[in-house]
Design a protein around this motif. Structure first.
Motif, short mmCIF file in Angstrom:
data_model
loop_
_atom_site.label_atom_id
_atom_site.label_comp_id
_atom_site.label_asym_id
_atom_site.label_seq_id
_atom_site.Cartn_x
_atom_site.Cartn_y
_atom_site.Cartn_z
N PRO A 22 -4.63 5.00 -3.28
CA PRO A 22 -4.55 5.85 -2.09
C PRO A 22 -3.76 7.13 -2.38
O PRO A 22 -2.90 7.14 -3.25
CB PRO A 22 -3.82 4.97 -1.08
N TYR A 44 0.83 -1.21 0.00
CA TYR A 44 0.00 0.00 0.00
C TYR A 44 0.86 1.26 0.00
O TYR A 44 0.58 2.23 -0.71
CB TYR A 44 -0.92 -0.02 1.22
N HIS A 45 1.94 1.26 0.79
CA HIS A 45 2.76 2.46 0.92
C HIS A 45 3.39 2.84 -0.41
O HIS A 45 3.41 4.02 -0.79
CB HIS A 45 3.86 2.22 1.96
N GLU A 95 2.38 2.22 -3.48
CA GLU A 95 1.37 2.76 -4.39
C GLU A 95 1.01 4.19 -4.02
O GLU A 95 0.86 5.05 -4.89
CB GLU A 95 0.12 1.87 -4.36
N ASN A 96 0.86 4.46 -2.73
CA ASN A 96 0.53 5.81 -2.26
C ASN A 96 1.64 6.79 -2.65
O ASN A 96 1.36 7.88 -3.19
CB ASN A 96 0.35 5.79 -0.74
#
Length: 450
Positions: A439, A401-402, A404-405
């Motif tokens: 995100p 997730y990190h 992609e953010n």
């Protein structure tokens, strides 16, 4: 064990009631001396030689002694965690022996001890129920039929069992927020229906457990979270330290998850819970403050523009951080504060000291530096920084997730820096992308560039 605990265990072992083997005391003294005073590693043969200088090393004998020491230590640990209140079993002994004066004295003392405690958790009501049951057994055996406490027993039992059930339910529901695996909780709807009655809601323990469960079951989460936070702030003292910490973290983690989905309404309530955790030291473990907690508190306070409070917090709890990354973590958060105050030069100076941080902290520092360059309209510096950060990002494995953010932040920042000044179509496309990309933790900053 700390020094006080080791001294207590030494006294325990010295009592013939608990240990009749003198060599077990000597074994403990030797281990304590080597591990905690000399700070030297233990050698089995050397340990045995210190106990029996004239004997040949006997590994089996040493294992037996170690086993006796472990048993005695476990007994001591169990005793330390036992309830010092006169137990119902003692009252049962007095009742069986017909010792009325001692029964009445111990019963009164047990009630007084319970009432002196601030705790009003399920165990409190359960202990009251057990004492009430002994009171009933004593009175009924002596023919005092007009003074029996049957209804009182029922009420205590109901609250105790309701508390146990609700507590277990919220503990079972909490992990479901991290996985999709459902947990079957028998009779939960019936239990919640009973807990929702006005009579039960008047009991702080029941209300807090009930609201903790509702956080994961209702759609009206804003109101429930506010009610939970308010109830917990008023009544956290009725729980043990460990349970109060669990409930506090339950509320904080729930709020943080909502904040991470850009629900800013949770910021103030989360900060109040954090402040309560600091005031009561529930957030401290062995006197230390977790790095993630330090970051979250600082971040929320800064977002709420509580800048003076944030500055005081950063300085006050700086020494409570792990010494291994204390200065770097402090510098990063102080840089965030300086950036919000538009002290860009100070922020950049602090960021230069943010070395040897983990991936998330390192990326936080890099994104903050990017924001400073963009805010100062230092376009060339910003684009060069984006290229360097992309290279760094590609080298990092398994960041999910990190990654992609951060990719989204870098891409949209790059598009902003390269946008043609008078191309309205590209401007609107960029704005649409900012609003719809997920995100994107820096959405508010990007929108603020307009």
């Amino acid at each position: 064990m700390n020094e006080v605990e080791r001294r207590q265990l030494k006294d325990w072992l010295a009592s013939p009631v608990h240990n009749r083997r003198e060599e077990v005391c000597r074994l403990f003294a030797h281990i304590d001396n080597y591990l905690h005073h000399l700070r030297l590693p233990l050698d089995r043969e050397q340990v045995y030689r210190s106990l029996y200088p004239s004997r040949v090393f006997d590994d089996l004998h040493l294992r037996q002694l170690c086993h006796y020491l472990l048993q005695s230590t476990e007994t001591w640990l169990a005793w330390r965690n036992s309830d010092s209140t006169p137990t119902p079993s003692l009252l049962a002994e007095y009742r069986a022996r017909g010792l009325g004066r001692l029964f009445e004295h111990s019963y009164k003392k047990a009630i007084q001890t319970l009432e002196k405690s601030t705790h009003r958790h399920p165990e409190y009501y359960w202990q009251h129920y057990l004492l009430a049951r002994e009171r009933y057994a004593w009175d009924s055996a002596r023919g005092r039929l007009g003074n029996l406490n049957l209804e009182h027993q029922e009420e205590l039992l109901q609250v105790a069992l309701l508390g146990f059930k609700l507590r277990q339910a919220y503990l079972s529901l909490a992990p479901q927020q991290l996985s999709d695996m459902p947990v079957n909780i028998p009779m939960l709807d019936a239990v919640l229906a009973n807990a929702a009655t006005a009579k039960q809601q008047a009991i702080p323990m029941v209300r807090i457990y009930y609201l903790a469960i509702q956080l994961y079951r209702q759609t009206e989460e804003d109101a429930v979270f506010e009610q939970f936070s308010e109830a917990f702030r008023a009544h956290s003292h009725i729980f043990t330290t460990d349970e109060a910490r669990d409930l506090l973290l339950l509320g904080i983690n729930f709020g943080i998850r909502r904040i991470n989905t850009e629900q800013g309404a949770y910021l103030r309530a989360c900060l109040l819970l954090f402040q309560q955790g600091l005031d009561t030291e529930l957030l401290l473990e062995d006197g230390r403050l977790n790095t993630l907690t330090y970051n979250n508190i600082a971040g929320i306070a800064i977002r709420l523009l509580e800048l003076d409070w944030a500055s005081t917090f950063l300085e006050t709890y700086r020494t409570r951080l792990d010494s291994r990354d204390r200065e770097a973590v402090y510098a990063l958060n102080a840089a965030r504060l300086a950036y919000t105050r538009r002290d860009y030069a100070i922020a950049l100076q602090l960021l230069r000291t943010c070395n040897d941080l983990d991936f998330v902290h390192q990326m936080s520092a890099r994104i903050l530096q990017l924001k400073i360059h963009v805010d100062n309209q230092e376009i060339d510096l910003a684009l060069n920084h984006i290229r360097n950060t992309r290279t760094y990002l590609k080298r990092q494995p398994n960041t999910g997730y990190h990654k992609e953010n951060y990719r989204n932040i870098l891409l949209l920042s790059e598009h902003w820096c390269k946008r043609p000044a008078y191309d309205q179509e590209k401007y609107h496309n960029w704005l649409t992308a900012v609003k719809n990309t997920h995100p994107l933790t820096e959405r508010a900053w990007l929108l603020g560039l307009i």
